[in-house]
Design an enzyme around this catalytic site. Structure first.
Site, short mmCIF file in Angstrom:
data_model
loop_
_atom_site.label_atom_id
_atom_site.label_comp_id
_atom_site.label_asym_id
_atom_site.label_seq_id
_atom_site.Cartn_x
_atom_site.Cartn_y
_atom_site.Cartn_z
N CYS A 261 34.75 36.84 36.41
CA CYS A 261 33.34 37.11 36.69
C CYS A 261 32.89 36.20 37.82
CB CYS A 261 32.52 36.86 35.43
SG CYS A 261 30.76 37.22 35.62
N GLU A 295 39.71 40.64 38.24
CA GLU A 295 39.78 41.51 37.08
C GLU A 295 39.23 42.89 37.43
OE1 GLU A 295 37.67 41.44 32.73
OE2 GLU A 295 38.75 39.63 33.34
#
Length: 395
Positions: A261, A295
Site C-alpha cells: 500500500c 501488489e
C-alpha cells in the site's frame, strides 16, 4: 433466491397439516378472524369460491414467504456476525465488512452491492494532523465510539486519534514521541524514513491503517498488522519528524511483492513524494538481492504512477547501453520484475519477438520522446544515506 423455492412442496405440507391447524398454530377464533379481515379485501374477487382451509393455506404461504425472505437476509450476513444475538448498528456493520473484506468472495451479488453502497458514504468529514486540517475522501471503519464524530484530531507522531482539540492538547503534553516509532533507516537533508514493525508497534500500525483508509478507496483495513513493515516518510524540522506519506510491505511475500500500500497525504501531494516512495521500495529490493513488484491488482492511478517510474528507469539505462541489453539484465540492474519490464516496453512499442526471443529495439529519438512524455522523475533516493538491514537478516 425466493423464485427458486419449491412452493408446491410447501402447499403439500400445509395441506397435510390443515386439518389440525387450530391445534398446531394455536390460533384462537379471534386471531383467525383478524387475519381474514386483513387479507380478504385484497383477494375476495379471486377467493370467493374457496373454502376456509384454502384461504388459510394461501395466507400462510404468504406469511412463510415473508419469513423466508427475512431469514435469507440474515443468512447473507452470517459470515460476519450472528444476526440473532447481536443488534448491529449501521456503522458497526460497516466496520465488520471492512475488517472481513477478504471474505467478499463469499457474498452474493446483492450483499456485495449493499456493502459497497454503505461504504460509499464518508463517516469522518475532516481530520486535523499537525498544522493541517484535511478534508477526507472515503469511509474508514473507526471504532463505534467515534460514529458521531465528523472531525477527528490525530497526534502527528503516535497517530492516536481523539474527538476534540482539548483532548489532543492533553494528549500532546503526555506524548513524548517526536517521530514515528521504529528505526530511522534514511536521512538526507530534511527527509527521513522510518521503518516500523507492525508486530512491535501494533497500535501505531492500526492507527495508520485507519488514517490511510480515509484517502484510499479500495484499501483493505488490516487489524492484524504483525505481518507488515511500514515505511514512514517524514519532513524534519526543529519540532520533530512530520509524516508526509508511507508505504507498506509484507515481511515475507511469496509473490515477490515489495509494496502493499502507498499513500502521500493530500497536503504533500504533487511534490514528488509518491515517486520517491516507489523508488525507495525498489532500493530496498536491491538491498535484499531480489526483484520486486507492487501488489496486484493496481488501481488505474497506481498503474499510471508505476508505468511512469518503470519508463524513466528503463529508458535511462537503454540510452546508456544503446539497447544492447537483455530483459534479464535490465531486471538484475533495476530489481524490477521481468513481467513489468516486458509490459512497459510493449506498451511503448520498444520490443519485438524474433526467432523465439524478445529483442529490444529503440531509436534514441524515440527514447527521448517517451522520456519526455513520462515526466519528471521526482525526488531522488540518495542510496549512500540508506542504512538498512533486510528483515530476514534481523536477529
Amino acid at each position: 433466491m425466493l423464485e427458486q423455492l419449491d412452493l408446491d412442496s410447501v402447499e403439500t405440507y400445509i395441506d397435510e397439516k390443515v386439518e389440525d391447524k387450530a391445534t398446531s398454530l394455536k390460533m384462537t377464533r379471534h386471531q383467525k378472524r383478524k387475519i381474514d379481515e386483513t387479507h380478504v379485501k385484497s383477494i375476495e374477487g379471486l377467493m370467493s369460491g374457496l373454502c376456509l382451509s384454502s384461504l388459510i393455506l394461501i395466507q400462510w404461504r404468504l406469511i412463510l414467504m415473508k419469513r423466508w425472505r427475512t431469514s435469507l437476509e440474515e443468512v447473507s450476513y452470517t459470515w460476519s456476525f450472528q444476526a440473532t444475538s447481536l443488534k448491529m448498528t449501521r456503522h458497526q456493520k460497516r466496520k465488520i465488512d471492512e475488517t472481513h473484506v477478504k471474505g467478499h468472495e463469499e457474498l452474493d451479488a446483492a450483499s456485495l452491492r449493499e456493502h459497497e453502497e454503505i461504504t460509499k458514504v464518508k463517516n469522518i468529514a475532516t481530520i486535523e494532523l499537525g498544522r493541517y486540517e484535511i478534508e477526507t475522501w472515503y469511509f474508514s471503519p473507526f471504532p463505534p465510539e467515534y460514529n458521531d464524530s465528523l472531525k477527528l484530531y490525530f497526534c502527528e507522531f503516535c497517530l492516536n486519534f481523539l474527538k476534540s482539540k482539548e483532548q489532543l492538547q492533553r494528549h500532546t503534553k503526555k506524548c513524548d514521541l517526536k517521530h514515528p516509532p521504529g528505526d530511522e533507516i534514511y536521512r538526507s537533508g530534511t527527509l527521513s524514513m522510518f521503518e516500523v514493525d507492525g508486530k512491535k508497534n501494533k497500535v501505531y500500525g492500526q492507527n495508520l491503517c485507519y488514517l490511510a483508509k480515509l484517502f484510499l478507496d479500495h484499501k483493505t483495513l488490516y487489524y492484524d498488522v504483525d505481518l507488515f513493515l511500514f515505511y514512514i516518510l517524514c519532513e524534519c524540522d526543529d519540532r520533530g519528524c512530520h509524516m508526509v506519506g508511507y508505504f507498506s510491505k509484507e515481511k515475507h511475500s511469496e509473490e515477490s511483492y515489495n509494496l502493499a500500500c502507498i499513500l502521500t497525504l493530500p497536503p504533500y501531494q504533487r511534490k514528488g513524494y509518491g515517486k520517491f516512495l516507489i523508488a525507495f521500495s525498489y532500493e530496498l529490493s536491491k538491498k535484499e538481492g531480489k526483484v520486486g513488484t507492487p501488489e496486484k491488482p493496481l488501481s488505474d492511478l497506481g498503474l499510471l504512477s508505476y508505468r511512469g517510474y518503470w519508463t524513466r528507469v528503463l529508458l535511462d539505462i537503454l540510452k546508456k547501453h544503446k539497447s544492447n541489453i537483455s530483459i534479464k539484465e535490465l531486471s538484475d540492474m533495476t530489481a524490477i520484475k521481468a513481467d513489468d519490464i516486458l509490459s512497459t516496453l510493449q506498451t511503448l512499442d520498444l520490443i519485438q519477438y524474433r526467432k523465439g526471443q524478445h529483442v529490444i529495439c529503440a531509436d534514441p529519438k524515440v527514447l527521448d520522446r517517451h522520456l519526455k512524455a513520462a515526466g519528471r522523475g521526482g525526488l531522488e533516493v540518495n542510496v549512500s544515506k540508506l542504512i538498512w538491514t533486510p528483515y530476514k537478516e534481523q536477529g
